[in-house]
Design a protein around this motif. Structure first.
Motif, PDB file in Angstrom:
ATOM      1  N   GLY A  12       0.806  -1.214   0.000  1.00  0.00           N
ATOM      2  CA  GLY A  12       0.000   0.000   0.000  1.00  0.00           C
ATOM      3  C   GLY A  12       0.837   1.259   0.000  1.00  0.00           C
ATOM      4  N   SER A  13       0.162   2.386   0.141  1.00  0.00           N
ATOM      5  CA  SER A  13       0.827   3.693   0.113  1.00  0.00           C
ATOM      6  C   SER A  13       1.434   4.030   1.470  1.00  0.00           C
ATOM      7  CB  SER A  13      -0.175   4.771  -0.307  1.00  0.00           C
ATOM      8  OG  SER A  13      -0.711   4.498  -1.580  1.00  0.00           O
ATOM      9  N   GLU A  14       1.994   5.236   1.554  1.00  0.00           N
ATOM     10  CA  GLU A  14       2.579   5.695   2.807  1.00  0.00           C
ATOM     11  C   GLU A  14       1.542   5.622   3.931  1.00  0.00           C
ATOM     12  OE1 GLU A  14       2.543   7.259  -0.017  1.00  0.00           O
ATOM     13  OE2 GLU A  14       4.577   7.873  -0.608  1.00  0.00           O
ATOM     14  N   ALA A  48      -6.528   6.544   4.200  1.00  0.00           N
ATOM     15  CA  ALA A  48      -7.825   6.633   3.538  1.00  0.00           C
ATOM     16  C   ALA A  48      -7.704   6.696   2.028  1.00  0.00           C
ATOM     17  CB  ALA A  48      -8.584   7.862   4.038  1.00  0.00           C
ATOM     18  N   TYR A  49      -6.484   6.806   1.520  1.00  0.00           N
ATOM     19  CA  TYR A  49      -6.289   7.014   0.083  1.00  0.00           C
ATOM     20  C   TYR A  49      -5.242   6.053  -0.468  1.00  0.00           C
ATOM     21  CZ  TYR A  49      -7.979  11.260   2.298  1.00  0.00           C
ATOM     22  OH  TYR A  49      -8.670  12.129   3.079  1.00  0.00           O
ATOM     23  N   SER A  50      -5.067   4.919   0.181  1.00  0.00           N
ATOM     24  CA  SER A  50      -4.001   3.990  -0.181  1.00  0.00           C
ATOM     25  C   SER A  50      -4.228   3.400  -1.569  1.00  0.00           C
ATOM     26  CB  SER A  50      -3.916   2.866   0.851  1.00  0.00           C
ATOM     27  OG  SER A  50      -2.800   2.039   0.605  1.00  0.00           O
ATOM     28  N   GLN A  51      -3.119   3.169  -2.281  1.00  0.00           N
ATOM     29  CA  GLN A  51      -3.164   2.547  -3.601  1.00  0.00           C
ATOM     30  C   GLN A  51      -2.199   1.373  -3.617  1.00  0.00           C
ATOM     31  OE1 GLN A  51      -3.881   4.758  -7.293  1.00  0.00           O
ATOM     32  NE2 GLN A  51      -1.796   4.218  -7.892  1.00  0.00           N
ATOM     33  N   ASP A  52      -2.733   0.166  -3.822  1.00  0.00           N
ATOM     34  CA  ASP A  52      -1.920  -1.042  -3.760  1.00  0.00           C
ATOM     35  C   ASP A  52      -1.132  -1.262  -5.044  1.00  0.00           C
ATOM     36  OD1 ASP A  52      -2.671  -1.753  -1.197  1.00  0.00           O
ATOM     37  OD2 ASP A  52      -4.403  -2.916  -1.870  1.00  0.00           O
ATOM     38  N   GLN A  53       0.145  -1.599  -4.872  1.00  0.00           N
ATOM     39  CA  GLN A  53       1.009  -1.994  -5.974  1.00  0.00           C
ATOM     40  C   GLN A  53       1.362  -3.470  -5.819  1.00  0.00           C
ATOM     41  OE1 GLN A  53       4.200   0.802  -7.205  1.00  0.00           O
ATOM     42  NE2 GLN A  53       3.767   1.832  -5.277  1.00  0.00           N
ATOM     43  N   ARG A  95      -8.342   6.445 -10.818  1.00  0.00           N
ATOM     44  CA  ARG A  95      -7.736   7.548 -11.554  1.00  0.00           C
ATOM     45  C   ARG A  95      -6.306   7.866 -11.100  1.00  0.00           C
ATOM     46  NH1 ARG A  95     -11.174  11.336 -13.821  1.00  0.00           N
ATOM     47  NH2 ARG A  95      -9.266  12.406 -14.421  1.00  0.00           N
ATOM     48  N   GLY A  96      -5.744   7.024 -10.255  1.00  0.00           N
ATOM     49  CA  GLY A  96      -4.369   7.235  -9.838  1.00  0.00           C
ATOM     50  C   GLY A  96      -4.228   7.834  -8.452  1.00  0.00           C
ATOM     51  N   GLN A  97      -2.994   7.771  -7.931  1.00  0.00           N
ATOM     52  CA  GLN A  97      -2.727   8.202  -6.563  1.00  0.00           C
ATOM     53  C   GLN A  97      -2.953   9.695  -6.356  1.00  0.00           C
ATOM     54  OE1 GLN A  97      -1.014   6.271  -3.360  1.00  0.00           O
ATOM     55  NE2 GLN A  97      -2.732   7.657  -3.237  1.00  0.00           N
ATOM     56  N   ALA A  98      -2.530  10.534  -7.293  1.00  0.00           N
ATOM     57  CA  ALA A  98      -2.685  11.981  -7.120  1.00  0.00           C
ATOM     58  C   ALA A  98      -4.159  12.362  -7.025  1.00  0.00           C
ATOM     59  CB  ALA A  98      -2.010  12.720  -8.270  1.00  0.00           C
ATOM     60  N   TRP A  99      -4.997  11.698  -7.811  1.00  0.00           N
ATOM     61  CA  TRP A  99      -6.437  11.967  -7.773  1.00  0.00           C
ATOM     62  C   TRP A  99      -7.003  11.602  -6.402  1.00  0.00           C
ATOM     63  CZ3 TRP A  99      -9.383  14.421 -11.328  1.00  0.00           C
ATOM     64  CH2 TRP A  99     -10.767  14.301 -11.240  1.00  0.00           C
ATOM     65  N   LYS A 100      -6.550  10.490  -5.850  1.00  0.00           N
ATOM     66  CA  LYS A 100      -7.032  10.072  -4.529  1.00  0.00           C
ATOM     67  C   LYS A 100      -6.643  11.058  -3.438  1.00  0.00           C
ATOM     68  CE  LYS A 100      -6.951   5.003  -4.959  1.00  0.00           C
ATOM     69  NZ  LYS A 100      -6.522   3.788  -4.277  1.00  0.00           N
ATOM     70  N   LYS A 101      -5.352  11.320  -3.335  1.00  0.00           N
ATOM     71  CA  LYS A 101      -4.857  12.071  -2.175  1.00  0.00           C
ATOM     72  C   LYS A 101      -5.020  13.582  -2.307  1.00  0.00           C
ATOM     73  CE  LYS A 101       0.056  12.272  -3.500  1.00  0.00           C
ATOM     74  NZ  LYS A 101       1.416  11.844  -3.105  1.00  0.00           N
ATOM     75  N   SER A 102      -5.632  14.048  -3.406  1.00  0.00           N
ATOM     76  CA  SER A 102      -5.818  15.491  -3.586  1.00  0.00           C
ATOM     77  C   SER A 102      -6.748  16.090  -2.537  1.00  0.00           C
ATOM     78  CB  SER A 102      -6.358  15.784  -4.987  1.00  0.00           C
ATOM     79  OG  SER A 102      -7.634  15.190  -5.171  1.00  0.00           O
TER      80      SER A 102
END
Length: 668
Positions: free
Chosen positions: A283-285, A290-295, A484-491
């Motif tokens: 996951g993300s940092e 609340a906005y994690s993106q799994d790789q 839509r990607g990590q930037a879209w989530k964590k904005s």
């Protein structure tokens, strides 16, 4: 942030006919259809590839409950067999490696919690294998079929006492954990989830892991000597958004070895066919809980430096499955209102799309010989089980066909538009059956929860039921959504209710400008974070004539210590006494409740620990005090997800009734 935990069913089609409503022989959805709609889940293909086991969940109107049974279908679709029919749920079907047994988990016949049962394919009744006081949350067969790894909760010490010594009176609840409550589980103590192994022949059970931390996802190595699992083992796991992959010998008292050291979440381990590597999701940092993106990542089964394979994708991946040759993995990828199947090359991370289209694939399973099954849905059909071969899907189950041949559905379309900041936002627009271009329809904006989720081409009875009433239904994937990607989530990090509301309003403006929506008949609503965004929106504009806010909140500082998001709050906003301005900013719907003019229906579960009912109570009181038309509906005994069928039906009927009250008009 806030997840919707329950499926949406249906409501009665009532009231006067609006433009576009069904008039031909197929009919609109009725309230009683809730008892005909079936959910198909957890497809598992047998090792020989000949049969696929799965679950079918139905609703019993008399008992007011759902029931899940096991079924299986042949690979060629020629035969379907109903395996279980007890009044208790049966789920989690798993094949033994030799094809002889089908195991499942059930609380049937007064067994304590969910236990493992075995069906011998030679015939006969299912036999209970386990009697664990903590029940069974997960299980997997060893490669040789002699043992099963089990995830079970620590038993209640009270259960070990003779009946004569058990307390007949409730005891005080003693709380000493930082993260001390969880929706569905209630108040948390120090009883944990641990790994056990049962010998199938002797039924002897050994406990493999212990300690004041939880384990999950036990997965056997191909050699049958080791088990990979996930655990959070920091100094205080409650104060971290971290989990790691561990490997432990399949023996009592063995010492686990930690394989990953990423400060955020690592989960879902899957062994390579040769047992040398483990694929998993990273996951993300930690602060982006609340906005994690799994790789997709891989690490040697003995430890070492992990490799991230999907950094260039900028999308979540899930459900990793190794190819037979160990040179690639299959994953699911949510992408802009759909979920597709892709292959990821182990050597260089090259990604190939294997199955595209405007659909959502929610699970895959692969037999040793390579035959693959998938669970998939479209906007026009609920999930079914499919054979996935030659890059295409072939239907194996048809549990909802008889119902859907009688129903007239709306049309779901992709739309895109620019928001205030110039970004392109994707959305779905559901038009009523018989839609007439040039006619302006009342519009209902339905807002998904999460926010880390997306509205996609997956059947939504809620949207279809509203369309059946003659409403346009708009579902916007606002900033903060997935796909839509990590930037879209964590904005939207620490800035709730700002960019999301801009995107929602931009979507409404777009549909109005297209000539389809009546600007004087606008409604909105949502559940969980969708309810929260409803509160933000009605405090930002008076354009909407009706709103429904489910499991929402507005005075966010009162959620601190009363819900389950303490880690997110302190990492994203800071403690209220340390950063009061941030808390005041995200609480603007309550502090500006005097600006709200929209009649609003508030709803929630009495026992919700995810977004407690207090959030709805406060906003109900604020509107009631000002003379704004409002109601508060509290569902007794329900958690964040409303699961009792009669309550699910009641909720959706109330949605329609509330919108009808304010949005229906004799003039289109």
């Amino acid at each position: 942030m806030r997840q919707i935990a329950a499926a949406l069913f249906c409501l009665a089609a009532a009231g006067s006919i609006l433009p576009g409503q069904a008039t031909n022989p197929t009919r609109a959805v009725r309230a009683t259809d809730i008892y005909r709609l079936r959910d198909v889940g957890d497809p598992r293909i047998a090792p020989d590839g000949e049969w696929i086991a799965y679950t079918v969940t139905t609703v019993d109107s008399t008992k007011d409950k759902s029931d899940s049974d096991l079924w299986m279908v042949k690979w060629d679709g020629s035969r379907t067999v109903h395996l279980t029919s007890s009044p208790e749920n049966e789920g989690s079907p798993r094949w033994s490696p030799d094809n002889r047994y089908l195991s499942f988990v059930s609380g049937r016949y007064e067994s304590k919690g969910g236990q493992i049962w075995l069906l011998d394919r030679a015939g006969g009744e299912a036999v209970r294998l386990t009697e664990l006081k903590g029940g069974v949350a997960d299980h997997e067969w060893s490669p040789d079929g002699t043992r099963i790894a089990i995830l079970s909760h620590d038993p209640d010490p009270e259960d070990a006492k003779p009946d004569s010594l058990k307390s007949k009176n409730p005891k005080p609840i003693v709380i000493d954990r930082y993260h001390f409550k969880e929706d569905g589980d209630g108040y948390l103590d120090h009883r944990r989830d641990h790994i056990y192994i049962i010998d199938v022949a002797s039924k002897k059970v050994i406990q493999v892991t212990t300690g004041d931390f939880d384990e999950s996802t036990p997965r056997w190595a191909p050699d049958g000597k080791r088990i990979a699992f996930v655990s959070s083992r920091g100094a205080d796991p409650d104060r971290e958004n971290n989990s790691d992959i561990f490997v432990v010998d399949a023996a009592a008292g063995a010492t686990p070895r930690q394989l990953t050291t990423w400060a955020g979440p690592d989960r879902t381990p899957v062994w390579s066919p040769d047992g040398t590597q483990i694929a998993y999701l990273q996951g993300s940092e930690p602060q982006l809980s609340a906005y994690s993106q799994d790789q997709l990542a891989v690490v040697a089964g003995t430890g070492g430096t992990p490799r991230l394979l999907t950094t260039a994708l900028d999308r979540d991946v899930s459900d990793p499955t190794w190819a037979r040759d160990g040179k690639s993995l299959t994953v699911l990828v949510p992408d802009d209102r759909a979920v597709y199947v892709a292959s990821v090359e182990l050597a260089d991370g090259r990604i190939t799309r294997l199955l595209e289209g405007r659909r959502v694939v929610t699970g895959i399973d692969v037999a040793p010989g390579g035959r693959t099954v998938a669970r998939a849905a479209t906007a026009a059909r609920p999930v079914e089980i499919f054979a996935f071969e030659g890059g295409a899907l072939r239907a194996l189950t048809h549990v909802n066909d008889s119902l859907f041949t009688t129903l007239q559905l709306g049309t779901t379309e992709d739309i895109s538009f620019k928001d205030k900041d110039g970004f392109t936002v994707g959305a779905l627009l559901v038009k009523p059956a018989g839609f007439v271009a040039g006619t302006r329809y009342p519009l209902v904006l339905r807002i998904h929860g999460g926010p880390n989720g997306q509205d996609a081409h997956q059947f939504s009875l809620e949207r279809e039921l509203l369309a059946a009433q003659g409403y346009l239904v708009l579902a916007v994937n606002y900033r903060g959504s997935s796909g839509r990607g990590q930037a879209w989530k964590k904005s939207i990090f620490a800035d709730w209710g700002n960019k999301e509301v801009q995107d929602l309003i931009a979507g409404v403006d777009y549909v109005i400008a297209s000539g389809s929506a009546d600007p004087n008949r606008l409604g909105l609503g949502g559940w969980s974070y969708g309810g929260i965004l409803t509160d933000y929106t009605i405090a930002s504009t008076t354009r909407f004539r009706a709103a429904t806010s489910g499991a929402g909140s507005a005075l966010q500082s009162t959620m601190y210590g009363s819900d389950q998001y303490i880690y997110q709050y302190e990492k994203e906003l800071g403690a209220p006494w340390q950063n009061p301005k941030a808390w005041e900013k995200v609480s603007y719907p309550f502090w500006h409740a005097d600006k709200i003019k929209t009649p609003t229906l508030f709803l929630g579960g009495e026992k919700d620990f995810n977004v407690p009912i207090a959030g709805s109570e406060q906003m109900y009181q604020a509107l009631k005090s000002q003379g704004i038309d409002t109601q508060l509906i509290v569902y007794p005994g329900q958690n964040h997800g409303i699961t009792r069928p009669s309550f699910v039906r009641d909720r959706l009927e109330r949605y329609v009734g509330w919108y009808d009250k304010y949005l229906r008009s004799t003039t289109p």
